[in-house]
Design an enzyme around this catalytic site. Structure first.
Site, PDB file in Angstrom:
ATOM      1  N   THR A 193      35.460  43.858  40.908  1.00 15.19           N
ATOM      2  CA  THR A 193      34.698  42.736  41.454  1.00 15.19           C
ATOM      3  C   THR A 193      33.272  43.154  41.774  1.00 15.19           C
ATOM      4  O   THR A 193      32.966  44.339  41.934  1.00 15.19           O
ATOM      5  CB  THR A 193      35.319  42.204  42.750  1.00 15.19           C
ATOM      6  OG1 THR A 193      35.029  43.110  43.832  1.00 15.19           O
ATOM      7  CG2 THR A 193      36.816  42.007  42.634  1.00 15.19           C
ATOM      8  N   ASP A 194      32.399  42.173  41.878  1.00  9.07           N
ATOM      9  CA  ASP A 194      31.068  42.438  42.401  1.00  9.07           C
ATOM     10  C   ASP A 194      31.201  42.804  43.879  1.00  9.07           C
ATOM     11  O   ASP A 194      32.256  42.636  44.494  1.00  9.07           O
ATOM     12  CB  ASP A 194      30.159  41.225  42.200  1.00  9.07           C
ATOM     13  CG  ASP A 194      28.712  41.627  41.973  1.00  9.07           C
ATOM     14  OD1 ASP A 194      28.295  42.674  42.511  1.00  9.07           O
ATOM     15  OD2 ASP A 194      27.990  40.898  41.273  1.00  9.07           O
ATOM     16  N   TRP A 195      30.114  43.295  44.449  1.00  8.27           N
ATOM     17  CA  TRP A 195      30.187  43.943  45.763  1.00  8.27           C
ATOM     18  C   TRP A 195      30.305  42.926  46.908  1.00  8.27           C
ATOM     19  O   TRP A 195      29.569  41.951  46.969  1.00  8.27           O
ATOM     20  CB  TRP A 195      28.943  44.799  45.943  1.00  8.27           C
ATOM     21  CG  TRP A 195      29.070  46.238  45.522  1.00  8.27           C
ATOM     22  CD1 TRP A 195      28.586  47.322  46.207  1.00  8.27           C
ATOM     23  CD2 TRP A 195      29.697  46.795  44.351  1.00  8.27           C
ATOM     24  NE1 TRP A 195      28.886  48.495  45.527  1.00  8.27           N
ATOM     25  CE2 TRP A 195      29.572  48.196  44.397  1.00  8.27           C
ATOM     26  CE3 TRP A 195      30.375  46.245  43.272  1.00  8.27           C
ATOM     27  CZ2 TRP A 195      30.073  49.045  43.410  1.00  8.27           C
ATOM     28  CZ3 TRP A 195      30.887  47.073  42.283  1.00  8.27           C
ATOM     29  CH2 TRP A 195      30.738  48.454  42.363  1.00  8.27           C
TER      30      TRP A 195
END
Length: 590
Positions: free
Chosen positions: A308-310
């Site tokens: 996932t993105d942060w």
């Protein structure tokens, strides 16, 4: 007296065995807590002297390095900040020593955002620092040469390997279809076909013919294409979470990702965006099973790691200010249920998070099965084995100092800067310049300019002015958001009048750095010559201006005529503004 026989090494440490057998053996030895730690790809900083951070004030990172590696058993990290090459190598070795001291000795996988250009944004990329300096991805697109992109990515690979980075949190292959969007500088522009060609070259340059001990794993982002942001706002922030497709071109944004998968990219990152008005569920892509499992895995056949993105799970302090979790569409859910939704969607790893206890509780409560956790952990461990980290986790600081920024790498980057420059206008054949004119400069280092002409302090004393500008933006009060240049693309008053007054006073070569599609019709009309750059040193600009190097760049997106035209365009449609000042692909040869 018989000597004690040496203890047999466990199969997972035996390099002679097949990777699948080593993965299965290690997985069988891991506790639930050790498995949970693998599901997190957190962040680290380092001290400038190459030592790990053992104290933190919590303003950026909530835990120290020993806490993350030794207590939370996390073994995937991206490094924040810019440092010397030798120090980075020393630091990575120290972190690997911490990992070796854990019960199973699972080595750390280190990653980084882009580090080979000019943008400095802790949420997206870092300036080159010790590394060779190239134009931004937009500049590589302006050149449009897959072979150059391969050589660039191969150089990145060599410099990353020297300091211990084994995962690149790039390339970014979103299409630059919304002129206001802040992240365009990291893309290959608005053309899906060209982006597809360049990402294939990029992946081959990073990973080689196949992923192995000399590879850097490519984490391609942001699936399924992060360009069509409503009003051009960025979904790092709640007011930018909506992703829209009024032009019906959703499938068009998938084309570069199909090319990346065909090239064998090892990892994929879904974006934050929450799709609105489509048949996709209206939740952020990291929580979106129809997108991650249905589209990416089942329809497109991607078998690698999905990270996932942060910051999708927990609120976080960034520069001392609290930012909500980017749990768009599932904001109402507790942290544990957000994590469960992402795992249900098909994600393997949580970027920018460090809460393995949440995963442990999900399994113990029965919400997530052990087999589901094992499937992701196996993918993550497999890559560590394939990259050779169990055999060679350490790097040579002396070799790092010699390799990073090496003369031939720096020269290649400097040549690419020159090639990427895009001549937009040259109405009176001002360029190329000759002789040693009297130069008045703004935004240019006077010491550099002195190598090309006589630098004067007033426009009235000059034969020519050289003015470097940046794409306009609207400053944002939030510290973190201030790094994401958003809003209007037109110079406000009184800045525009000041620029035009200079252009009226003396023939002026204007160079504008295009991180977004600047709205500059008046400047284009009145400049004696106009050049666009995408990350270039002053010497690169002046070499082109004086005919010492050839500019080959062509615009990677159109330059709109007005903000009204931008506002009327459709965010998912490439080059959709009415009557642009310069169309996509424009560029002159001198």
């Amino acid at each position: 007296m018989n000597a004690t026989p040496p203890a047999a090494i466990p199969p997972y440490k035996d390099a002679a065995l097949p990777v699948d057998l080593r993965v299965a053996d290690l997985l069988s030895r891991m506790t639930l807590e050790e498995k949970a730690g693998q599901l997190f790809h957190s962040m680290l900083m380092m001290n400038p002297d190459g030592t790990p951070v053992t104290e933190t004030d919590g303003s950026m990172l909530p835990f120290t390095t020993p806490e993350l590696v030794g207590d939370r058993l996390i073994s995937h990290f991206n490094l924040l900040g810019t440092y010397g090459a030798r120090e980075m190598a020393q630091w990575q070795n120290a972190v690997q020593e911490m990992a070796a001291a854990t019960r199973l000795g699972i080595p750390v996988t280190l990653s980084t955002d882009p580090r080979h250009a000019f943008t400095d944004n802790v949420g997206a990329s870092f300036n080159a620092g010790a590394f060779s300096a190239w134009p931004e991805a937009l500049g590589l697109a302006a050149i449009g040469d897959p072979e150059l992109v391969f050589r660039f990515a191969d150089t990145v690979r060599r410099e990353y390997l020297a300091v211990g980075f084994r995962v690149a949190l790039h390339p970014q292959i979103d299409l630059a279809t919304e002129p206001r969007w802040a992240r365009q500088t990291g893309t290959f522009g608005s053309d899906a076909r060209l982006t597809g060609e360049l990402v294939q070259a990029y992946v081959r340059g990073l990973q080689g013919p196949r992923l192995g001990p000399e590879s850097v794993s490519a984490m391609v982002k942001h699936f399924p294409g992060g360009g069509p942001q409503k009003d051009g706002e960025d979904p790092h922030f709640a007011h930018g979470k909506e992703q829209v497709y009024p032009g019906g071109m959703r499938e068009h944004h998938l084309e570069p990702f199909k090319a990346a998968i065909a090239a064998g990219c090892a990892q994929m990152m879904p974006y934050y965006g929450q799709p609105i008005g489509t048949d996709w569920e209206e939740v952020g892509f990291g929580f979106n099973k129809g997108v991650v499992t249905g589209l990416l895995r089942e329809e497109l056949g991607f078998e690698g790691i999905v990270c996932t993105d942060w910051g999708l799970l927990n609120d976080a302090s960034i520069f001392g200010q609290v930012h909500p979790a980017r749990a768009w569409g599932v904001e109402h859910l507790a942290v544990a249920e957000r994590a469960a939704r992402a795992l249900d969607a098909g994600c393997d790893q949580f970027g920018g998070e460090q809460c393995p206890e949440v995963i442990v509780e999900l399994v113990r409560s029965g919400r997530i099965s052990r087999s589901r956790i094992d499937a992701s952990v196996a993918r993550l461990l497999r890559e560590k084995f394939v990259l050779g980290l169990f055999e060679n986790p350490y790097v040579d600081p002396d070799a790092a100092a010699e390799t990073v920024g090496r003369a031939d790498f720096a020269a290649a980057g400097a040549a690419a800067q020159r090639r990427s420059l895009t001549v937009l206008t040259n109405p009176g054949a001002l360029l190329p310049l000759s002789g040693t004119p009297k130069l008045y400069v703004e935004g240019v280092d006077e010491a550099v300019a002195a190598g090309y002409g006589e630098v004067v302090s007033e426009p009235g004393a000059a034969d020519l002015a050289v003015l470097r500008l940046r794409t306009p933006y609207e400053p944002r009060e939030n510290v973190f958001e201030s790094f994401f240049h958003s809003g209007s693309l037109a110079h406000p008053e009184p800045e525009l009048s000041r620029i035009l007054a200079l252009l009226a006073a003396v023939p002026t070569l204007v160079c504008i750095n295009l991180e977004r599609a600047a709205v500059i019709p008046e400047i284009a009309e009145r400049a004696a010559a106009l050049i666009a750059d995408y990350g270039a040193e002053d010497a690169a600009l002046l070499d082109v201006a004086f005919g010492r190097a050839a500019a080959e760049g062509r615009l990677p997106f159109e330059l709109p005529r007005s903000m009204a035209a931008v506002e009327a365009s459709r965010p998912d449609v490439p080059n959709d503004t009415v009557d642009p000042v310069f169309p996509y692909g424009h560029g002159l040869s001198l």
